[in-house]
Design a protein around this motif. Structure first.
Motif, mmCIF file in Angstrom:
data_model
loop_
_atom_site.group_PDB
_atom_site.id
_atom_site.type_symbol
_atom_site.label_atom_id
_atom_site.label_comp_id
_atom_site.label_asym_id
_atom_site.label_seq_id
_atom_site.Cartn_x
_atom_site.Cartn_y
_atom_site.Cartn_z
ATOM 1 N N VAL A 121 49.027 29.549 50.657
ATOM 2 C CA VAL A 121 48.878 28.967 51.997
ATOM 3 C C VAL A 121 48.969 30.060 53.059
ATOM 4 C CG1 VAL A 121 49.953 27.451 53.710
ATOM 5 C CG2 VAL A 121 49.716 26.686 51.339
ATOM 6 N N LEU A 122 49.949 30.955 52.919
ATOM 7 C CA LEU A 122 50.140 32.030 53.897
ATOM 8 C C LEU A 122 48.911 32.936 53.963
ATOM 9 C CD1 LEU A 122 53.826 33.014 52.990
ATOM 10 C CD2 LEU A 122 53.072 31.670 54.969
ATOM 11 N N LYS A 123 48.355 33.277 52.813
ATOM 12 C CA LYS A 123 47.181 34.143 52.767
ATOM 13 C C LYS A 123 45.977 33.458 53.395
ATOM 14 C CE LYS A 123 48.611 36.646 48.583
ATOM 15 N NZ LYS A 123 48.337 36.842 47.131
ATOM 16 N N GLU A 124 45.773 32.194 53.061
ATOM 17 C CA GLU A 124 44.600 31.471 53.559
ATOM 18 C C GLU A 124 44.627 31.311 55.072
ATOM 19 O OE1 GLU A 124 44.687 27.815 51.402
ATOM 20 O OE2 GLU A 124 43.824 28.676 49.566
ATOM 21 N N ARG A 125 45.826 31.196 55.645
ATOM 22 C CA ARG A 125 45.943 30.912 57.078
ATOM 23 C C ARG A 125 46.359 32.124 57.899
ATOM 24 N NH1 ARG A 125 49.496 25.506 56.951
ATOM 25 N NH2 ARG A 125 49.683 25.993 59.186
ATOM 26 N N GLY A 126 46.476 33.281 57.266
ATOM 27 C CA GLY A 126 46.853 34.485 57.987
ATOM 28 C C GLY A 126 48.250 34.416 58.584
ATOM 29 N N LEU A 127 49.164 33.769 57.898
ATOM 30 C CA LEU A 127 50.530 33.607 58.386
ATOM 31 C C LEU A 127 51.434 34.718 57.854
ATOM 32 C CD1 LEU A 127 50.907 29.729 57.990
ATOM 33 C CD2 LEU A 127 50.628 31.015 60.124
ATOM 34 N N ARG A 128 52.303 35.200 58.735
ATOM 35 C CA ARG A 128 53.266 36.257 58.382
ATOM 36 C C ARG A 128 54.676 35.666 58.522
ATOM 37 N NH1 ARG A 128 49.822 37.909 62.094
ATOM 38 N NH2 ARG A 128 51.453 37.897 63.708
ATOM 39 N N PRO A 129 55.345 35.452 57.413
ATOM 40 C CA PRO A 129 56.576 34.670 57.477
ATOM 41 C C PRO A 129 57.840 35.461 57.788
ATOM 42 C CG PRO A 129 56.090 35.217 55.207
ATOM 43 C CD PRO A 129 54.950 35.775 56.028
ATOM 44 N N HIS A 130 58.728 34.799 58.526
ATOM 45 C CA HIS A 130 60.138 35.164 58.511
ATOM 46 C C HIS A 130 60.733 34.353 57.365
ATOM 47 C CE1 HIS A 130 64.301 35.881 59.706
ATOM 48 N NE2 HIS A 130 64.489 34.576 59.565
ATOM 49 N N LEU A 131 61.325 35.004 56.391
ATOM 50 C CA LEU A 131 61.800 34.327 55.188
ATOM 51 C C LEU A 131 63.282 33.989 55.283
ATOM 52 C CD1 LEU A 131 60.111 36.509 52.397
ATOM 53 C CD2 LEU A 131 59.321 34.290 53.265
#
Length: 238
Positions: free
Chosen positions: A90-100
């Protein structure tokens, strides 16, 4: 009441929850639930397709499979649908950079994900890392975003370990939802997309599958809303 043969007519695949169904986690890795190793072996010998569908987010998929194999289960990584790998997709597909805000045991799953300048928060069962400081940092990250995105690996209320019931990620997810005035996106049970990905991997339609779990909401209710049959075991959090 319909006989079991009638209830299971047309079933071609079985989805198995892991924690509370196959084993109870805890000190030393945990213990298998009585009869579960043999039950999985019998299913594997049958004509049914078998897949494991878990919300486990304190261990990487590889670590979880290694533990289960040590406990005697016939299981491979390719047979497990888990929320951390699905979240990475999901993160890759939407270009999201997470705070974990996750457990150290699952952090390796996000090793190939860009975490600089976060534009979302990913929440998992962080265990002892659910401190005020860490929760407040996640809250601050979300509040600084114009369009805050909170992704939660499951939304369970609690689960069972050998030492007793343990608070799950859902309680912390709800706290951040309330504080930020947002609604989290759930990756994991009872998300319909999560169940559908497991069914696709198994190669069966929803009406041809049965979900076996200990959670009446996440396992049974989630599966039934997707058109599957479901069975609640009397182990785990039952």
């Amino acid at each position: 009441m319909a006989a079991w043969g009638d209830r299971l007519a047309g079933v071609r695949g079985v989805l198995l929850d892991i924690s509370g169904v196959l084993y109870d986690s805890g000190e030393g890795g945990g213990v298998p639930i009585a009869g579960s190793v043999e039950a999985v072996a019998r299913l594997k010998r049958s004509r049914l397709k078998v897949r494991f569908c878990t919300n486990e987010s304190q261990k990487s998929r590889g670590e979880l499979v290694a533990l289960l194999r040590r406990l005697g289960f016939d299981i491979s990584q390719e047979e497990v649908t888990a929320p951390a790998p699905a979240t990475c997709q999901v993160l890759k597909e939407r270009g999201l950079r997470p705070h974990l805000l996750v457990h150290d045991g699952v952090r390796s799953e996000f090793g190939q994900i860009d975490q600089s300048n976060p534009n979302c928060v990913v929440l998992a069962d962080a265990g002892e890392s659910f401190s005020y400081q860490n929760m407040n940092k996640a809250f601050q990250t979300l509040m600084e975003l114009e369009n805050p995105v909170l992704i939660s690996l499951g939304k369970g209320r609690y689960y069972k370990e050998t030492s007793g019931l343990m608070l799950d990620v859902g309680a912390y997810m709800k706290a951040l939802e309330y504080a930020c005035g947002i609604e989290a996106e759930v990756v994991g049970k009872p998300s319909p997309e999560f169940f559908k990905s497991a069914l696709q991997a198994m190669g069966v339609e929803a009406h041809q599958a049965i979900m076996i779990g200990d959670d009446i909401v996440g396992d049974v209710g989630g599966a039934q809303r997707c058109g599957m049959r479901a069975l609640q075991v009397r182990t785990g959090k039952f």
